[in-house]
Scaffold this motif. Sequence first.
Motif, PDB file in Angstrom:
ATOM      1  N   VAL A   1      62.242  50.582  41.812  1.00  0.00           N
ATOM      2  CA  VAL A   1      62.768  49.548  42.698  1.00  0.00           C
ATOM      3  C   VAL A   1      62.443  48.204  42.039  1.00  0.00           C
ATOM      4  CG1 VAL A   1      62.548  50.903  44.811  1.00  0.00           C
ATOM      5  CG2 VAL A   1      60.608  49.535  44.017  1.00  0.00           C
ATOM      6  N   SER A   2      62.742  47.090  42.684  1.00  0.00           N
ATOM      7  CA  SER A   2      62.395  45.782  42.127  1.00  0.00           C
ATOM      8  C   SER A   2      60.878  45.645  42.041  1.00  0.00           C
ATOM      9  CB  SER A   2      62.975  44.663  42.994  1.00  0.00           C
ATOM     10  OG  SER A   2      64.387  44.692  42.952  1.00  0.00           O
ATOM     11  N   ILE A   3      60.415  45.066  40.932  1.00  0.00           N
ATOM     12  CA  ILE A   3      58.985  44.964  40.665  1.00  0.00           C
ATOM     13  C   ILE A   3      58.485  43.566  41.010  1.00  0.00           C
ATOM     14  CG2 ILE A   3      57.189  45.220  38.910  1.00  0.00           C
ATOM     15  CD1 ILE A   3      58.655  47.819  39.632  1.00  0.00           C
ATOM     16  N   LEU A   4      57.316  43.512  41.656  1.00  0.00           N
ATOM     17  CA  LEU A   4      56.659  42.257  42.016  1.00  0.00           C
ATOM     18  C   LEU A   4      55.338  42.146  41.264  1.00  0.00           C
ATOM     19  CD1 LEU A   4      57.045  42.480  45.906  1.00  0.00           C
ATOM     20  CD2 LEU A   4      58.455  41.124  44.345  1.00  0.00           C
ATOM     21  N   GLY A   5      54.816  40.915  41.160  1.00  0.00           N
ATOM     22  CA  GLY A   5      53.481  40.757  40.603  1.00  0.00           C
ATOM     23  C   GLY A   5      53.374  39.664  39.558  1.00  0.00           C
TER      24      GLY A   5
ATOM     25  N   ASP B   1      50.923  48.946  40.295  1.00  0.00           N
ATOM     26  CA  ASP B   1      51.211  50.273  40.837  1.00  0.00           C
ATOM     27  C   ASP B   1      52.270  50.976  39.990  1.00  0.00           C
ATOM     28  OD1 ASP B   1      49.408  50.333  42.962  1.00  0.00           O
ATOM     29  OD2 ASP B   1      50.791  49.309  44.318  1.00  0.00           O
ATOM     30  N   CYS B   2      53.260  50.218  39.525  1.00  0.00           N
ATOM     31  CA  CYS B   2      54.306  50.785  38.670  1.00  0.00           C
ATOM     32  C   CYS B   2      53.704  51.316  37.372  1.00  0.00           C
ATOM     33  CB  CYS B   2      55.351  49.717  38.392  1.00  0.00           C
ATOM     34  SG  CYS B   2      56.681  50.250  37.293  1.00  0.00           S
TER      35      CYS B   2
ATOM     36  N   GLY C   1      58.514  53.761  43.730  1.00  0.00           N
ATOM     37  CA  GLY C   1      58.636  52.762  44.781  1.00  0.00           C
ATOM     38  C   GLY C   1      57.606  53.035  45.859  1.00  0.00           C
ATOM     39  N   THR C   2      57.658  52.261  46.912  1.00  0.00           N
ATOM     40  CA  THR C   2      56.784  52.472  48.060  1.00  0.00           C
ATOM     41  C   THR C   2      57.541  53.281  49.115  1.00  0.00           C
ATOM     42  OG1 THR C   2      57.541  50.384  49.011  1.00  0.00           O
ATOM     43  CG2 THR C   2      55.524  50.319  47.706  1.00  0.00           C
TER      44      THR C   2
ATOM     45  N   THR D   1      52.386  64.446  42.456  1.00  0.00           N
ATOM     46  CA  THR D   1      51.485  64.523  41.304  1.00  0.00           C
ATOM     47  C   THR D   1      50.122  63.921  41.618  1.00  0.00           C
ATOM     48  OG1 THR D   1      52.082  62.364  40.365  1.00  0.00           O
ATOM     49  CG2 THR D   1      53.501  64.249  39.810  1.00  0.00           C
ATOM     50  N   GLY D   2      49.976  63.300  42.786  1.00  0.00           N
ATOM     51  CA  GLY D   2      48.705  62.698  43.168  1.00  0.00           C
ATOM     52  C   GLY D   2      48.698  61.182  43.130  1.00  0.00           C
ATOM     53  N   TRP D   3      49.814  60.573  42.724  1.00  0.00           N
ATOM     54  CA  TRP D   3      49.895  59.111  42.685  1.00  0.00           C
ATOM     55  C   TRP D   3      50.424  58.566  43.999  1.00  0.00           C
ATOM     56  CZ3 TRP D   3      54.118  56.010  43.599  1.00  0.00           C
ATOM     57  CH2 TRP D   3      53.968  54.646  43.351  1.00  0.00           C
ATOM     58  N   LYS D   4      49.927  57.411  44.397  1.00  0.00           N
ATOM     59  CA  LYS D   4      50.522  56.667  45.503  1.00  0.00           C
ATOM     60  C   LYS D   4      50.227  55.187  45.291  1.00  0.00           C
ATOM     61  CE  LYS D   4      46.620  57.173  48.723  1.00  0.00           C
ATOM     62  NZ  LYS D   4      46.230  57.635  50.075  1.00  0.00           N
TER      63      LYS D   4
END
Length: 240
Positions: free
Chosen positions: A97-101, A140-141, A167-168, A217-220
């Motif tokens: 999705v669109s990336i922020l940061g 997070d990405c 994405g979230t 896979t265990g990621w969030k």
Amino acid sequence: AQAGVRYSLVDPYAYIDSNIVGFTNILEGCRHSGCKHLLYASSSSVYGSNTRQPFSIHHNVDHPLSLYAASKVAGESLISAYAEGGQLDEAYLFRFVSILGERYTHGHVYDFYQQLVAHPDHLRVLGNGTQRKSYLYVQDCLDAMLHVMNAGLAQKARHRVEVFNLGTPEYVRVNDSIRFICGALGLRPRLEYTGGNRGWIGDNPFIFLDTKKIQATGWKPKLTIEQGVVQTLRWLEANR
């Protein structure tokens, strides 16, 4: 890659030269150097005009709405051809999705912040403010991509090419983002909408991804969309 949807209509050859020709050069480099694994930064834009929500990795990506999206579909197709032809052992395609940061250079938080610095009393909004979007904080990405690589999934992949949505598990309306930003800045500007349910040509008014595969896979993600928006805003304030 040459990023962004709107600019692809202004200078299409920049996208063809970079995202297609340039990426083919990278694939040729991989082929000649014996590269075993490739991680590709794709985009949720590949889902185009798909109306089924959330977007699944099993949905078709055959109707892009912009040249940028078309170039990303082309990149995915080139990877598949190289992998199936035995030129790459395995490849992972990450549809963001669109990336922020931090180091954020374009997008709605950047645009709104620049406007509000220039004129705190009013804000021009593309579309009608009801567009629904999902966003992901940049760390997070990166964590998700590194997680796939470091978890040893290369040895467990069922196919030469594996696709992951990143994405979230939430989305917000543009008006929600405005509320987050104005609340963090302590402003109450007058809102001026350009109208319509799309912000620009090639815009999809509803982007929401099915992320069950990567979460299995265990990621969030660690940050919510609101937290990512505010963190991006704080970085922009500190780096005028």
